[in-house]
Design a protein around this motif. Sequence first.
Motif, PDB file in Angstrom:
ATOM      1  N   VAL A  29       0.843  -1.202   0.000  1.00 35.91           N
ATOM      2  CA  VAL A  29       0.000   0.000   0.000  1.00 35.91           C
ATOM      3  C   VAL A  29       0.877   1.251   0.000  1.00 35.91           C
ATOM      4  O   VAL A  29       0.558   2.238  -0.670  1.00 35.91           O
ATOM      5  N   VAL A  30       1.992   1.220   0.732  1.00 34.33           N
ATOM      6  CA  VAL A  30       2.906   2.365   0.742  1.00 34.33           C
ATOM      7  C   VAL A  30       3.402   2.637  -0.670  1.00 34.33           C
ATOM      8  O   VAL A  30       3.468   3.798  -1.115  1.00 34.33           O
ATOM      9  N   HIS A  31       3.741   1.582  -1.397  1.00 34.93           N
ATOM     10  CA  HIS A  31       4.228   1.737  -2.764  1.00 34.93           C
ATOM     11  C   HIS A  31       3.159   2.369  -3.650  1.00 34.93           C
ATOM     12  O   HIS A  31       3.448   3.289  -4.435  1.00 34.93           O
ATOM     13  N   MET A  32       1.907   1.931  -3.531  1.00 36.62           N
ATOM     14  CA  MET A  32       0.812   2.487  -4.320  1.00 36.62           C
ATOM     15  C   MET A  32       0.566   3.960  -3.959  1.00 36.62           C
ATOM     16  O   MET A  32       0.292   4.780  -4.840  1.00 36.62           O
ATOM     17  N   LEU A  33       0.640   4.274  -2.688  1.00 38.05           N
ATOM     18  CA  LEU A  33       0.420   5.657  -2.248  1.00 38.05           C
ATOM     19  C   LEU A  33       1.523   6.574  -2.769  1.00 38.05           C
ATOM     20  O   LEU A  33       1.265   7.719  -3.159  1.00 38.05           O
ATOM     21  N   ARG A  34       2.762   6.050  -2.789  1.00 35.05           N
ATOM     22  CA  ARG A  34       3.864   6.879  -3.291  1.00 35.05           C
ATOM     23  C   ARG A  34       3.669   7.152  -4.780  1.00 35.05           C
ATOM     24  O   ARG A  34       3.883   8.287  -5.246  1.00 35.05           O
ATOM     25  N   GLU A  35       3.222   6.135  -5.509  1.00 36.67           N
ATOM     26  CA  GLU A  35       2.971   6.331  -6.937  1.00 36.67           C
ATOM     27  C   GLU A  35       1.812   7.297  -7.170  1.00 36.67           C
ATOM     28  O   GLU A  35       1.802   8.047  -8.152  1.00 36.67           O
ATOM     29  N   ALA A  36       0.819   7.294  -6.254  1.00 37.54           N
ATOM     30  CA  ALA A  36      -0.340   8.187  -6.399  1.00 37.54           C
ATOM     31  C   ALA A  36      -0.001   9.618  -6.003  1.00 37.54           C
ATOM     32  O   ALA A  36      -0.818  10.534  -6.212  1.00 37.54           O
ATOM     33  N   GLY A  37       1.165   9.857  -5.451  1.00 38.95           N
ATOM     34  CA  GLY A  37       1.588  11.208  -5.086  1.00 38.95           C
ATOM     35  C   GLY A  37       1.197  11.620  -3.684  1.00 38.95           C
ATOM     36  O   GLY A  37       1.298  12.812  -3.337  1.00 38.95           O
ATOM     37  N   VAL A  38       0.757  10.682  -2.857  1.00 38.53           N
ATOM     38  CA  VAL A  38       0.405  10.998  -1.475  1.00 38.53           C
ATOM     39  C   VAL A  38       1.681  11.349  -0.714  1.00 38.53           C
ATOM     40  O   VAL A  38       2.730  10.711  -0.899  1.00 38.53           O
TER      41      VAL A  38
END
Length: 722
Positions: free
Chosen positions: A681-690
């Motif tokens: 989830v951290v990886h997805m959030l980083r890609e989403a710009g969070v």
Amino acid sequence: MSAPPPRLSISVQPLEIEDAPSCLLEVTPLIADQGKRVMATQAHRIIENIRDVIITLDDRQRIVDMNRAAHELLGLDDAQILGAHIHTILPGLSLDQVLADDNSNRQLTAIHGSGRHFPAEISVSQIECDVASFTLLILRDLTAQKETEETLHREKEFAQITLQSIHEAVITTDARGRINSVNRAACRLLRRNEDGIVDRLLADLLRFTGLDHRRKVREYLKSTLEHGHSNEIDGQPEIRFDDHESIYISGRIAPLRSAAGEIIGSVVVLQDVTSEKRMREILSWQASHDDITSLINRREFERRLQALIADRPGNARHVLLYLDLDQFKLINDNCGHDAGDQMLRQLTSRLGTRLRETDTLARLGGDEFAVLLPYCDVEDGRRIAEELRELIRSFRFDWEGRTFGVGVSIGLVLIDRHILSVTDALTAADSACYIAKEGGRDQVVVYRPEGNEEQRRREEISQTALIREALEQDRFCLWAQPILPIQHNSGDWGAEVLVRMIGEDGRIIPPGAFIPGAERYHLMTRIDRWVVRAVCKHWKTNPASFKRLDKIAINLSGQSIANNEFLEFLIREIERFRIPWGSLCFEITETAAITSIKKARYFIQTLRDHGARFALDDFGSGLSSFAYLKHLPVDYLKIDGAFIKDMEHDRIDAAMVRSISEIGRAMQLRTIAEFMENERVVHMLREAGVDFVQGYGICRPMPIEELAAYEPQAPGLSLASG
């Protein structure tokens, strides 16, 4: 044959000579007969030693002799006075006038040897003998008597002036209860002149409107005059005048005694207590009534409800209605409180027309009302409740060209043998009303004690009582959970302050167990106040817990945001403890913000002007999130955790997170993802710009004291376990 002795003329006059017999044989010291010298000498000694002043004058009114008392009083010796005319010491004396007045005592002014004048009284006697005639003066100093009289006169005048000046009405009576004197205050009080009061019987003058008070004043007067008792005129009786106006009085009747202790009358002191009585009535009314609608308030309603519960003969039953207006807040927010107050006045005046004379309508506070229906069954109570609901639903309120309507949710409870207290009754009625609101509003719900919903509500109310106890006993504590950056340019890390309640047994109670009840029963502002003050104190005493943090986030409820007093409190506490505004970030929920967008905007802008930052919590949970966002000057968007938990498996949730992140960047806002639990989830959030993450995957909440020792690690590289 020897010559016969000369004749002696003697007159006997009663003289008021102190320490002397009641009459004195007037003699002259000039007695030719040698055989009588002994008698004359003794008489002279008597005169010389008595205390009254005795002066002897010859026929030309010259002083030929004075006794010792005269020398002492006048301050003159023989050389100074003998042979002098009597006018030397008594310039105003006219012997002819005194003798013509049958020797009556005469008051005049005497002169002391020093020139001092003093008041005196004289009596005069004539002494006739063959060789000469003499005048005998008895002189008394009246200085002490005059001083006493003047003192008594001054005291009397002072007493009269004082009596006439005091505000209390003072009346005196004789031993029969007949009035013999009054002061001006009494005349004003009774609205009569002195002639209309004196010589009247007190009991007839004080004609109270209450028969019981008339009887008591007669008893009091009798008790005073016969037994010497003092009596208070209690009960503040009313006196009504011919013009139909009235006053209320209080007072006291006390005995009037002579110097010997004999009861010779009574003294009555009265006070006009009309203003005080009416002020108490006003205060009593205000204490028991709502000042906007003039209905009785919660306190008075609970008192009447308690009386009805306590006095319940046989199987008598009553009905309690609990009314909660719907959409009333809309009028206050759009038109102001003046409009809301006017609407309540109009509405409640109409509600009263649908109730019986024995029924009670009360305003409990805000938009909540209650109706007490004595001796009423459930069916009649439901019928009355439906009539009230229909009346409210059809009511229209016009204000400045706009028309508003309101609805109502009504809870009905039957007060029977199962309801043992006011708390039981109001809790049950409120519970039924709450169910009516949750069920769609604008309806009447009858309380059912066996319902599951009621059980939930009772548990919530029980928790509320525990919350109040915890607040009073300071049984709360602070926890914290870190907020870490996941982008290289996201900035320093921070932490969110969390509140926990401590049970009576010492166990930690999570917020989910008490926050819902606190929100329902309007206790969140008190909890928020506790949190703010506790954070300030901890920051002051433990600066190490915060010095490494870029921001410390504090949650605020919607109730606090809408409360102007809380805003003032918050600013005052931060300034008092000198907490740096730039280190503070306040979190408010999206729901709380859009409930009153105007107040939320003012609250946020006021604190941002001081340097604080704001985060919009649970963003995305509402349908109108994006529409309202541009009106709120916040710094962070905290994405609702419901999207974060499932974004790994739900493409829609992942898309929502990306959309929120893009909007945040477009508005130059930073984003925070909560409920982050794993590295994927951290990886997805980083890609989403969070920008930041928070959750169990980083660190579980910890007591705030442990924050100083916490060492953050970059998420996605080395995550804390579970």
